[in-house]
Design a protein around this motif. Structure first.
Motif, mmCIF file in Angstrom:
data_model
loop_
_atom_site.group_PDB
_atom_site.id
_atom_site.type_symbol
_atom_site.label_atom_id
_atom_site.label_comp_id
_atom_site.label_asym_id
_atom_site.label_seq_id
_atom_site.Cartn_x
_atom_site.Cartn_y
_atom_site.Cartn_z
ATOM 1 N N GLY A 181 0.839 -1.203 0.000
ATOM 2 C CA GLY A 181 0.000 0.000 0.000
ATOM 3 C C GLY A 181 0.865 1.240 0.000
ATOM 4 N N PRO A 184 -0.334 7.302 2.147
ATOM 5 C CA PRO A 184 0.536 7.938 3.152
ATOM 6 C C PRO A 184 0.940 7.019 4.305
ATOM 7 N N THR A 185 0.054 6.100 4.722
ATOM 8 C CA THR A 185 0.424 5.207 5.835
ATOM 9 C C THR A 185 1.626 4.355 5.443
ATOM 10 N N GLU A 218 2.909 -1.274 -4.447
ATOM 11 C CA GLU A 218 1.707 -0.475 -4.727
ATOM 12 C C GLU A 218 1.086 -0.934 -6.044
ATOM 13 N N ALA A 219 -0.240 -1.113 -6.039
ATOM 14 C CA ALA A 219 -0.926 -1.617 -7.239
ATOM 15 C C ALA A 219 -1.008 -0.563 -8.353
ATOM 16 N N VAL A 252 -0.780 -7.280 -4.894
ATOM 17 C CA VAL A 252 -0.648 -8.492 -4.081
ATOM 18 C C VAL A 252 -1.947 -9.301 -4.178
ATOM 19 N N GLY A 286 -5.603 0.855 3.078
ATOM 20 C CA GLY A 286 -6.757 1.735 3.258
ATOM 21 C C GLY A 286 -7.876 1.150 4.105
ATOM 22 N N PRO A 337 -11.017 10.245 3.784
ATOM 23 C CA PRO A 337 -11.094 9.811 5.190
ATOM 24 C C PRO A 337 -9.842 10.229 5.968
ATOM 25 N N LEU A 413 0.180 16.671 4.322
ATOM 26 C CA LEU A 413 1.563 16.613 4.818
ATOM 27 C C LEU A 413 1.937 15.157 5.026
#
Ligand code: FAD
Ligand code: NAD
Length: 477
Positions: A181, A184-185, A218-219, A252, A286, A337, A413
């Motif tokens: 993923g 940002p996380t 990342e997809a 994945v 997400g 979100p 940010l």
């Protein structure tokens, strides 16, 4: 029996959750107007923007937690808090069913709480898209215990990799840190992890230097889709310098205990499935809708076509209801979100509820006076009541009518590692996009200013200084 019995003259306002949305509502809510009941499985607020820093010990988790008891006790009127999970909301009966999911259980572990008004602020759960093996083998990054589990797993992988007679291939696998993923996380965690390796792990455990490696999968064709092209390029360039591998256009499909299977385009353009071995797997793809929210949606015909959460109107009222509101990640109001949206929504509801209470109080007083006017014994008494009615009507007109919720975007940010951050800020100069060390100091001060309390702010600063002076703590605990 409750220590504070509910006041029968007031409506009961039940608030679910102690995250960004609910806590921002509670902060500004005048609790004297309602019997306020808060229900959440965690008795603290968590400052999620700094959670990625807890996975490596740059920040200790308790520095970004604020006990709800701490701020609830300062409210004007008592607020009831139940540490429990809402398992079902019965819309028709106006009741929330709650369960004590904590380790210690009393004789009563489940009960029901009636409401006149309900705010759903339960957030979202981690999306896995039903991909096999994710729940069993991957770690998530949403709550405090997730960050603690990651911190422990990183150290376990490092120590196991240096176990006597470990096979070179196995060492490589154990030290391969895979993040799925590129939102940002995922990006912030990958950056923090590489920092941990560069600043501390390399020094403390030199044996792992040649094999420790971070890969971000990342997809989509690029990471950080919500940022501008310039900042995406900057992030990808920084990661390259830090030797973090970014695997874009890689989806994945399956997860086992030792490798992931990912689909990407091969050199001939054809799709290929490859096995990527890992020691640590962090899953950051997400949000998904929580079961309690799905169940509520199924009870309301107007929610039939909503997929991502509770569809709300411009006053955050759950469509198809009159007495239920939703805030944050569980509400669908056409905003991303984020904490920024959730906290603005919570603050909006506080204003709305404070105003509703004021209006209702004036209206009921007016009703009383109108009745008193009719039964007044003489003209003088009638005139007196009439003057009072006029004054109340004037006050009622003065109560500010609240317009619909409008989100004001302050910018995006994200920390990307090696003391660099990226920022898309709309309020500076039209649309200002920046990356680098200066932005990093801006990121630090912005997040500090957003911390819940002065206590949190001081603890975070102390953690930063501690990590700089002594390095991060590599104990596996
Ligand atoms: P949450 O904050 O998730 O709170 C939900 C609450 O509901 C929790 O208290 C939970 O315990 C409780 N709950 C759960 N289930 C139930 C139940 N059944 N009954 C009752 N209560 C329940 N956003 C930004 O804008 N900026 C950032 O820098 C940023 N960084 C982030 C970093 C990470 C690692 C993560 C995971 C998210 C980040 N976000 C950021 C997103 C932000 O955290 C969320 O958008 C925000 O938390 C949403 O607020 P919320 O109140 O809807 O939900
Ligand atoms: P996200 O939804 O932003 O990103 C998830 C990514 O995972 C997507 O890019 C998606 O393409 C990818 N993905 C999905 N399935 C995949 C698969 N099978 N294989 C490979 N890749 C896959 O999720 P997030 O990063 O957790 O963020 C959630 C929300 O929290 C967002 O709204 C975000 O803006 C917010 N947030 C903000 C910050 C910040 O502002 N600094 C930090 C963290 C989170």
């Amino acid at each position: 029996p409750d220590q504070v019995d509910p006041d029968p003259s007031k409506k009961t306002l039940v608030i679910l959750g102690t995250g960004w949305g609910s806590v921002s509502l509670l902060k500004k809510l005048d609790t004297e107007n309602y019997n306020v009941v808060v229900i959440s499985p965690r008795n603290y607020f968590l400052f999620t923007p700094l959670l990625p820093s807890c996975t490596t010990g740059t920040i200790e988790h308790r520095s970004i937690m604020e006990p709800v008891r701490n701020f609830l006790r300062h409210k004007k009127a008592a607020v009831k808090f139940y540490e429990a999970e809402a398992t079902k909301i019965d819309y028709e009966k106006k009741v929330v069913y709650i369960n004590d999911e904590s380790e210690i259980k009393g004789d009563v572990t489940s009960t029901e709480v009636p409401f006149d008004m309900l705010v759903v602020g339960v957030g979202a759960e981690n999306a896995t898209f039903g991909i096999p093996g994710v729940r069993e083998h991957a770690l998530f990054l949403k709550e405090v215990n997730d960050a603690q589990a990651i911190r422990k797993r990183i150290m376990d992988c490092c120590e196991t990799a240096t176990f006597k007679n470990q096979d070179p291939e196995e060492i490589k696998r154990l030290l391969h840190m895979v993040v799925v993923g590129g939102g940002p996380t995922g990006v912030e965690f990958a950056g923090e992890l590489q920092d941990f390796f560069n600043n501390d792990l390399k020094k403390w455990i030199p044996d792992i230097t040649d094999n420790f490696h971070v890969t971000l999968v990342e997809a989509l064709p690029n990471v950080l889709p919500m940022f501008s092209k310039q900042l995406i390029d900057y992030t990808e360039k920084t990661f390259k310098e830090e030797t973090i591998t970014i695997r874009t256009k890689t989806m994945v499909k399956n997860v086992t205990d030792k490798y992931i299977e990912a689909e990407s385009a091969g050199p001939d353009g054809k799709k290929q499935l490859e096995k990527i071995p890992y020691g640590l797997l962090v899953w950051a793809t997400g949000n998904a809708v929580r079961p309690v929210v799905k169940d509520l949606m199924s009870q309301i015909p107007a929610q039939k076509d909503s997929r991502r959460g509770l569809a709300v109107n411009e006053y955050l009222v759950v469509k198809g209801t009159e007495n239920i509101w939703a805030v944050g990640d569980c509400a669908v109001a056409n905003y991303a979100p984020t904490a920024q949206v959730a906290s603005q929504e919570g603050a909006f509801l506080a204003r709305l509820f404070n105003q509703m209470a004021k209006t209702e109080a004036l209206e009921s007083r007016l009703k009383e006076l109108s009745e008193a006017q009719e039964t007044a014994p003489n003209k003088q008494a009638r005139d007196e009541v009439f003057t009072n009615i006029k004054e109340l009507q004037r006050q009622l007109r003065r109560v500010k009518q609240i317009g619909p919720f409008e989100y004001s975007h302050q910018g995006s940010l994200a920390y990307i590692g090696s003391e660099k951050a990226v920022a898309d800020i709309s309020w500076l100069t039209g649309n200002f996009a920046t990356g680098g060390t200066l932005t990093y100091f801006f990121w630090r001060s912005a997040y500090l200013s957003m911390c819940f309390s002065t206590r949190n702010r001081i603890l975070v600063i102390m953690d930063w200084v501690k990590a700089k002076l002594f390095g991060r703590d590599v104990s596996r605990e």
